[in-house]
Write an enzyme that holds these catalytic residues in place. Structure first.
Site, short mmCIF file in Angstrom:
data_model
loop_
_atom_site.label_atom_id
_atom_site.label_comp_id
_atom_site.label_asym_id
_atom_site.label_seq_id
_atom_site.Cartn_x
_atom_site.Cartn_y
_atom_site.Cartn_z
N THR A 107 0.61 -1.08 -0.10
CA THR A 107 -0.01 -0.25 0.01
C THR A 107 0.79 1.35 0.40
O THR A 107 2.31 1.35 0.41
CB THR A 107 -1.05 -0.31 1.06
OG1 THR A 107 -0.33 -0.13 2.82
CG2 THR A 107 -1.61 -1.14 0.62
N THR B 178 1.83 4.44 1.94
CA THR B 178 2.40 4.55 2.68
C THR B 178 3.00 3.41 2.82
O THR B 178 4.42 4.01 3.65
CB THR B 178 1.56 5.25 3.60
OG1 THR B 178 1.32 6.67 3.30
CG2 THR B 178 3.03 6.48 4.93
N CYS B 179 3.26 2.67 2.77
CA CYS B 179 3.93 1.28 3.78
C CYS B 179 4.80 0.98 3.06
O CYS B 179 5.86 0.91 3.43
CB CYS B 179 3.19 0.43 4.08
SG CYS B 179 1.01 0.76 5.16
N SER B 180 4.70 0.75 1.92
CA SER B 180 5.56 0.36 0.10
C SER B 180 6.60 2.46 0.03
O SER B 180 7.96 1.68 -0.22
CB SER B 180 5.05 0.51 -0.36
OG SER B 180 4.44 -1.07 -0.30
#
Length: 157
Positions: free
Chosen positions: A45, A47-49
């Site tokens: 996703t 922000t996660c990546s």
């Protein structure tokens, strides 16, 4: 909800190791160790990546130099997705734990329901765990990414 001083619940995670699915328990991962944990709403996703995982990858050596035995990323995904994300992100220094049924996430009170987006997911947070006990905990407000990043964790180590 889990808090500083809480002991992590004994659960089973999913982990792809050497191409095979394994199911380590909480004690296997945290028992007798100092572990930095960060949790994300979902692998791959935005922000996660783009920020959360890359920050821990970039600072892994500095974090481990502070006496940390392992850096663990937890997400409500399966072990295959977590491993694919690890490979795509060059995150060899990070242990990618799958909480596929959200049991751990729900048990510690860090779950949220995203409806049609993905259903049960994790709130974004980070914590320092020493021998299974939470000694630091940073929980993000919804839609934020300010306190659970690698730089913030490094400051408290």
């Amino acid at each position: 909800m889990i808090s500083v001083g809480s002991t992590l619940p004994e659960v089973t995670f999913g982990l792809l190791k050497d191409g095979k699915t394994t199911n380590p328990h909480t004690n296997d991962i945290f028992g007798g160790k100092k572990v930095v944990v960060f949790a994300v709403p979902g692998a791959f996703t935005p922000t996660c990546s783009a920020a959360h995982l890359p920050g821990y990858v970039a600072l892994a050596d500095k974090i481990k130099a502070k006496g940390v035995d392992d850096i663990v990323c937890i997400s409500v995904n399966d072990a295959f997705v977590m491993d694919a994300w690890k490979q795509a992100s060059n995150a060899d220094e990070i242990t990618m734990l799958a909480d596929g049924n959200a049991y751990f996430t729900k048990t510690i009170g860090m779950d949220m329901n995203t409806g049609d987006f993905g259903g049960a997911r994790s709130v974004r947070y980070s914590m320092l765990v020493e021998d299974g006990e939470v000694t630091q905990l940073f929980v993000e407000d919804p839609g934020r990414f300010e306190v659970s990043d690698a730089e913030s964790m490094l400051k408290v180590l």
